[in-house]
Structure formats: structure tokens, C-alpha cells
Design a protein around this motif. Structure first.
Motif, PDB file in Angstrom:
ATOM      1  N   VAL A  47       0.841  -1.194   0.000  1.00  0.00           N
ATOM      2  CA  VAL A  47       0.000   0.000   0.000  1.00  0.00           C
ATOM      3  C   VAL A  47       0.879   1.248   0.000  1.00  0.00           C
ATOM      4  CG1 VAL A  47      -1.686   1.322   1.322  1.00  0.00           C
ATOM      5  CG2 VAL A  47      -1.892  -1.175   1.182  1.00  0.00           C
ATOM      6  N   ALA A  48       1.791   1.302   0.951  1.00  0.00           N
ATOM      7  CA  ALA A  48       2.670   2.466   1.080  1.00  0.00           C
ATOM      8  C   ALA A  48       3.818   2.119   2.017  1.00  0.00           C
ATOM      9  CB  ALA A  48       1.910   3.674   1.633  1.00  0.00           C
ATOM     10  N   HIS A  49       4.918   2.842   1.858  1.00  0.00           N
ATOM     11  CA  HIS A  49       5.996   2.689   2.824  1.00  0.00           C
ATOM     12  C   HIS A  49       6.709   4.015   3.018  1.00  0.00           C
ATOM     13  CE1 HIS A  49       9.353   2.657  -0.085  1.00  0.00           C
ATOM     14  NE2 HIS A  49       8.580   1.933  -0.841  1.00  0.00           N
ATOM     15  N   VAL A  50       7.359   4.141   4.163  1.00  0.00           N
ATOM     16  CA  VAL A  50       8.088   5.356   4.495  1.00  0.00           C
ATOM     17  C   VAL A  50       9.427   4.953   5.105  1.00  0.00           C
ATOM     18  CG1 VAL A  50       6.862   5.511   6.716  1.00  0.00           C
ATOM     19  CG2 VAL A  50       8.038   7.523   5.817  1.00  0.00           C
ATOM     20  N   ILE A  56       8.763   8.595   0.912  1.00  0.00           N
ATOM     21  CA  ILE A  56       7.465   7.910   0.916  1.00  0.00           C
ATOM     22  C   ILE A  56       7.141   7.413  -0.480  1.00  0.00           C
ATOM     23  CG2 ILE A  56       4.981   8.259   1.196  1.00  0.00           C
ATOM     24  CD1 ILE A  56       5.600  10.158   3.493  1.00  0.00           C
ATOM     25  N   ASP A  57       6.524   6.274  -0.532  1.00  0.00           N
ATOM     26  CA  ASP A  57       6.072   5.726  -1.804  1.00  0.00           C
ATOM     27  C   ASP A  57       4.714   5.070  -1.596  1.00  0.00           C
ATOM     28  OD1 ASP A  57       7.413   3.451  -4.337  1.00  0.00           O
ATOM     29  OD2 ASP A  57       6.190   5.257  -4.498  1.00  0.00           O
ATOM     30  N   TYR A  58       3.856   5.210  -2.614  1.00  0.00           N
ATOM     31  CA  TYR A  58       2.514   4.647  -2.573  1.00  0.00           C
ATOM     32  C   TYR A  58       2.279   3.764  -3.786  1.00  0.00           C
ATOM     33  CZ  TYR A  58       1.438   8.377   0.786  1.00  0.00           C
ATOM     34  OH  TYR A  58       1.431   9.219   1.868  1.00  0.00           O
ATOM     35  N   ALA A  59       1.356   2.824  -3.599  1.00  0.00           N
ATOM     36  CA  ALA A  59       0.844   2.131  -4.777  1.00  0.00           C
ATOM     37  C   ALA A  59       0.165   3.167  -5.658  1.00  0.00           C
ATOM     38  CB  ALA A  59      -0.142   1.045  -4.352  1.00  0.00           C
ATOM     39  N   ASP A  60       0.405   3.093  -6.955  1.00  0.00           N
ATOM     40  CA  ASP A  60      -0.112   4.117  -7.867  1.00  0.00           C
ATOM     41  C   ASP A  60      -1.621   4.293  -7.735  1.00  0.00           C
ATOM     42  OD1 ASP A  60       2.197   3.373 -10.611  1.00  0.00           O
ATOM     43  OD2 ASP A  60       2.378   4.670  -8.856  1.00  0.00           O
ATOM     44  N   SER A  61      -2.322   3.199  -7.537  1.00  0.00           N
ATOM     45  CA  SER A  61      -3.784   3.254  -7.508  1.00  0.00           C
ATOM     46  C   SER A  61      -4.326   3.931  -6.257  1.00  0.00           C
ATOM     47  CB  SER A  61      -4.355   1.840  -7.610  1.00  0.00           C
ATOM     48  OG  SER A  61      -3.944   1.062  -6.504  1.00  0.00           O
ATOM     49  N   LEU A  62      -3.462   4.144  -5.267  1.00  0.00           N
ATOM     50  CA  LEU A  62      -3.923   4.689  -3.989  1.00  0.00           C
ATOM     51  C   LEU A  62      -3.456   6.123  -3.745  1.00  0.00           C
ATOM     52  CD1 LEU A  62      -3.300   1.543  -1.785  1.00  0.00           C
ATOM     53  CD2 LEU A  62      -5.429   2.271  -2.881  1.00  0.00           C
ATOM     54  N   LYS A  63      -2.621   6.623  -4.621  1.00  0.00           N
ATOM     55  CA  LYS A  63      -2.127   7.991  -4.445  1.00  0.00           C
ATOM     56  C   LYS A  63      -3.281   8.971  -4.424  1.00  0.00           C
ATOM     57  CE  LYS A  63       2.404   7.247  -6.554  1.00  0.00           C
ATOM     58  NZ  LYS A  63       3.299   7.536  -7.706  1.00  0.00           N
ATOM     59  N   GLY A  64      -3.225   9.874  -3.457  1.00  0.00           N
ATOM     60  CA  GLY A  64      -4.250  10.895  -3.338  1.00  0.00           C
ATOM     61  C   GLY A  64      -5.345  10.546  -2.351  1.00  0.00           C
ATOM     62  N   ARG A  65      -5.475   9.261  -2.024  1.00  0.00           N
ATOM     63  CA  ARG A  65      -6.507   8.871  -1.053  1.00  0.00           C
ATOM     64  C   ARG A  65      -5.902   8.398   0.261  1.00  0.00           C
ATOM     65  NH1 ARG A  65      -9.854   4.757  -1.646  1.00  0.00           N
ATOM     66  NH2 ARG A  65      -8.572   3.537  -3.100  1.00  0.00           N
ATOM     67  N   PHE A  66      -4.729   7.788   0.194  1.00  0.00           N
ATOM     68  CA  PHE A  66      -4.077   7.244   1.378  1.00  0.00           C
ATOM     69  C   PHE A  66      -2.843   8.069   1.715  1.00  0.00           C
ATOM     70  CE2 PHE A  66      -5.523   2.507   1.214  1.00  0.00           C
ATOM     71  CZ  PHE A  66      -6.834   2.910   1.046  1.00  0.00           C
ATOM     72  N   THR A  67      -2.593   8.236   3.004  1.00  0.00           N
ATOM     73  CA  THR A  67      -1.418   8.967   3.468  1.00  0.00           C
ATOM     74  C   THR A  67      -0.738   8.188   4.576  1.00  0.00           C
ATOM     75  OG1 THR A  67      -2.468  11.090   2.950  1.00  0.00           O
ATOM     76  CG2 THR A  67      -0.552  11.136   4.400  1.00  0.00           C
ATOM     77  N   ILE A  68       0.536   7.914   4.393  1.00  0.00           N
ATOM     78  CA  ILE A  68       1.317   7.241   5.428  1.00  0.00           C
ATOM     79  C   ILE A  68       2.153   8.268   6.163  1.00  0.00           C
ATOM     80  CG2 ILE A  68       3.279   6.729   3.902  1.00  0.00           C
ATOM     81  CD1 ILE A  68       3.551   4.017   5.365  1.00  0.00           C
ATOM     82  N   SER A  69       2.294   8.060   7.460  1.00  0.00           N
ATOM     83  CA  SER A  69       3.142   8.942   8.244  1.00  0.00           C
ATOM     84  C   SER A  69       3.830   8.136   9.341  1.00  0.00           C
ATOM     85  CB  SER A  69       2.348  10.105   8.845  1.00  0.00           C
ATOM     86  OG  SER A  69       1.328   9.616   9.698  1.00  0.00           O
TER      87      SER A  69
END
Length: 117
Positions: A47-50, A56-69
């Protein structure tokens, strides 16, 4: 170090959830922490990693909706999920690549997210 995921639950489509991954020890030196998910009948996906330097990197399909911190002071990693869709229904796992080898060598138990339509 052990990882404990929490925050899953049932939410309607369009809603939000925040997942937490609490580590039993310091995460300061852990190279990367991330979230994976596995939906019924599907393979586990990132999904994402930091990283510990903030990359930070996200799965392309989830960018803009999910935020990792990552809050090193609290030894916790969060995943804020907005505008949830039924296809986001899955078990979400937190994981750590402790040494920067590319291997996710530490895993928490999953937390179930169910998005109703």
C-alpha cells in the motif's frame, strides 16, 4: 521489536479510517516501515511505505486517497485512508524492512478493513 496494528473496522464507502502500527521498541533505526493489504482471493500488495529519512512511496492506484506517516517519538506508523471504496476491503498489515535490504522481515498481525457500498 514487535508490531501491533489497529484501527480497522467497518466503514461506508466514502468514509475514512486511520490505521496505527505501534512498535514495542524504537523505530528510529528501522530503515522502512510500510503497510500491505490482502483482499479475499487476491495476493498481498504493498500500500505504502516510508523510510527513516522520510522518503514515501505509494501504490499508484492509492495515491491521493491514502497517506502514510511515521512518528518516531511515538514509535508508530499511521495510514490515513480517505474516500474509501468497497475494493479497499482487505486485511491490512504493517511491516518493517529493518536493515534496508528490501526484505520486509518484521510483520504485525493484520487489521480488517471492511468498506460497505
Amino acid at each position: 521489536v514487535q508490531l501491533q496494528a489497529s484501527g480497522g473496522g467497518l466503514v461506508q464507502a466514502g468514509g475514512s479510517l486511520r490505521l496505527s502500527c505501534a512498535a514495542s521498541g524504537s523505530i528510529f533505526s528501522i530503515f522502512a516501515m510500510g503497510w500491505y493489504r490482502q483482499a479475499p482471493g487476491r495476493e498481498r500488495e504493498l500500500v505504502a511505505h516510508v523510510t527513516n529519512d522520510g522518503k514515501i512511496d505509494y501504490a499508484d492506484s492509492l495515491k491521493g486517497r491514502f497517506t502514510i506517516s511515521r512518528d518516531s517519538a511515538k514509535n508508530t506508523v499511521y495510514l490515513q485512508m480517505n474516500s474509501l471504496k468497497p475494493e479497499d476491503t482487505a486485511v491490512y498489515y504493517c511491516a518493517a524492512d529493518r536493515w534496508g535490504t528490501g526484505e520486509w522481515d518484521l510483520w504485525g498481525q493484520g487489521t480488517l478493513v471492511t468498506v460497505s457500498s
